[in-house]
Design an enzyme around this catalytic site. Structure first.
Site, PDB file in Angstrom:
ATOM      1  N   ASP A   1      10.025   2.136  24.911  1.00 54.76           N
ATOM      2  CA  ASP A   1       9.592   0.757  24.628  1.00 54.76           C
ATOM      3  C   ASP A   1       9.877   0.432  23.151  1.00 54.76           C
ATOM      4  OD1 ASP A   1       7.671   2.603  23.690  1.00 54.76           O
ATOM      5  OD2 ASP A   1       5.964   1.267  24.094  1.00 54.76           O
TER       6      ASP A   1
ATOM      7  N   HIS B   1       5.391  10.121  16.244  1.00 55.83           N
ATOM      8  CA  HIS B   1       5.007  10.363  17.649  1.00 55.83           C
ATOM      9  C   HIS B   1       6.238  10.628  18.531  1.00 55.83           C
ATOM     10  CE1 HIS B   1       0.889   8.962  16.976  1.00 55.83           C
ATOM     11  NE2 HIS B   1       1.347   7.835  16.475  1.00 55.83           N
TER      12      HIS B   1
HETATM   13  C1  BDR Z   1       2.830   5.799  21.077  1.00 52.60           C
HETATM   14  O1  BDR Z   1       2.483   4.415  21.191  1.00 52.60           O
HETATM   15  C2  BDR Z   1       3.518   3.599  20.686  1.00 52.60           C
HETATM   16  O2  BDR Z   1       3.014   2.661  19.794  1.00 52.60           O
HETATM   17  C3  BDR Z   1       4.480   4.519  19.979  1.00 52.60           C
HETATM   18  O3  BDR Z   1       5.814   4.050  20.119  1.00 52.60           O
HETATM   19  C4  BDR Z   1       4.282   5.853  20.635  1.00 52.60           C
HETATM   20  O4  BDR Z   1       5.112   5.998  21.767  1.00 52.60           O
HETATM   21  C5  BDR Z   1       1.874   6.480  20.118  1.00 52.60           C
HETATM   22  O5  BDR Z   1       0.564   6.423  20.586  1.00 52.60           O
HETATM   23 CA    CA Z   2       7.025   4.493  22.168  1.00 49.38          CA
END
Ligand code: BDR
Ligand code: CA
Length: 309
Positions: free
Chosen positions: A12, A243
């Site tokens: 995303d 992340h």
């Molecule tokens: C996840 O949530 C999204 O905002 C980031 O892209 C990552 O995949 C982290 O909690």
């Molecule tokens: Ca993400």
């Protein structure tokens, strides 16, 4: 040299998604077979557009993109996380129209086809809500055994949440899909906040990335300002979490992480929705990554990113 890992990223994009996709493009350890888009940080339409644009920026115009779900399975649609990733997904960068187009094939069908074609070899790395993966599991009873491994960014066993006190954002945005995936019997690694909260990058790190790679590293540097600013607004001044790059790195460098094998389930109850908990049934265990050599992961990330044009 071992042959590169055949990988599909479900994404995303999203600032840290952009970092993860650039990393996958830069490293010789990975053969990127496709991207599938999903709502989350942005809408599904924006996610498809951004995925195409990221591939064009890194010169991977032939890598296919398949558009995925625009809302969760059961819950009503969520507004995109513009406060974290910007109105168009990449901080303050304006939207750009890609030259290429997504496949006509929906994401779940593409995943099923690719998993059959590369049976036992395909690694799937979801870095957004898990709706497309749950849909693929529903479409093909053999999908769980056709994929070699699902290495997903999401969840939290002992770290608490980042979108609610209990839940991590990707799982929170479609808890029913996540439950379907954790119960599927697929070979799953969970790269959650227990490790990603330990892997931080600062403004200085992104400056260094730009110095090594002025065009693409410069883009990531520009996007990262918005992301770092969001972190500062929630009281985190020592950098932003890697992340999504951590999940991609866990695919090729599992030795940098320590797993705990436990059966994972997802709360779909109002108060604790999206919380990853220990399952009480006899489902197969998930490898939940609980500790990490954070400096090594960060070094690996910065090393490969410095090779970008
Ligand atoms: C996840 O949530 C999204 O905002 C980031 O892209 C990552 O995949 C982290 O909690
Ligand atoms: Ca993400």
């Amino acid at each position: 040299m071992t042959s590169p890992l055949k990988l599909i990223i479900d994404t995303d994009p999203g600032i840290d998604d952009a970092m993860a996709i650039f990393y996958a493009a830069a490293t010789p350890d990975i053969e990127l077979l496709g991207l599938t888009s999903i709502f989350g940080n942005v809408t599904a339409t924006q996610a498809t557009r951004n995925a195409l644009r990221l591939l064009e920026w890194v010169g991977l115009n032939d890598v296919p993109v398949a558009q995925g779900a625009s809302k969760p399975r059961t819950l009503p649609a969520f507004p995109p996380s513009h406060n974290v990733h910007g109105d168009e997904g990449f901080g303050e960068m304006p939207a750009e129209t890609p030259e290429g187009k997504a496949l006509d094939e929906p994401a779940a069908e593409f995943l099923v086809r690719m998993a059959r074609q590369h049976k036992g070899e395909l690694v799937l790395c979801p870095i957004g809500p898990l709706t497309n993966i749950a849909d693929a599991l529903d479409l093909d009873p053999e999908f769980a055994s056709n994929v070699a491994r699902i290495v997903l960014m999401g969840g939290s066993l002992e770290e608490g949440g980042n979108i609610t006190p209990h839940a991590e954002a990707n799982i929170y945005h479609d808890p029913h899909a996540a439950e379907r995936v954790f119960a599927s019997g697929a070979n799953i690694t969970m790269v959650g906040l227990d490790v990603t909260h330990r892997i931080l990058c600062t403004a200085e790190d992104f400056d260094a990335m730009e110095a090594a790679s002025p065009r693409l590293g410069g883009m990531i540097n520009e996007m990262s300002r918005f992301y770092l600013h969001f972190y500062a607004t929630v009281g985190k001044h020592d950098g932003c979490s890697l992340h999504d790059p951590a999940a991609v790195i866990a695919c090729t460098h599992p030795e940098l992480f320590t797993p705990r094998a436990v059966p994972v389930s997802v709360s779909c109850e109002k108060e604790t929705s999206g919380k990853t908990i220990l399952a009480q049934d006899d489902r197969p265990e998930t490898d939940v990554l609980m500790s990490v050599d954070a400096s090594a992961v960060k070094r690996q990330f910065l090393h490969e990113m410095s090779k970008l044009a």
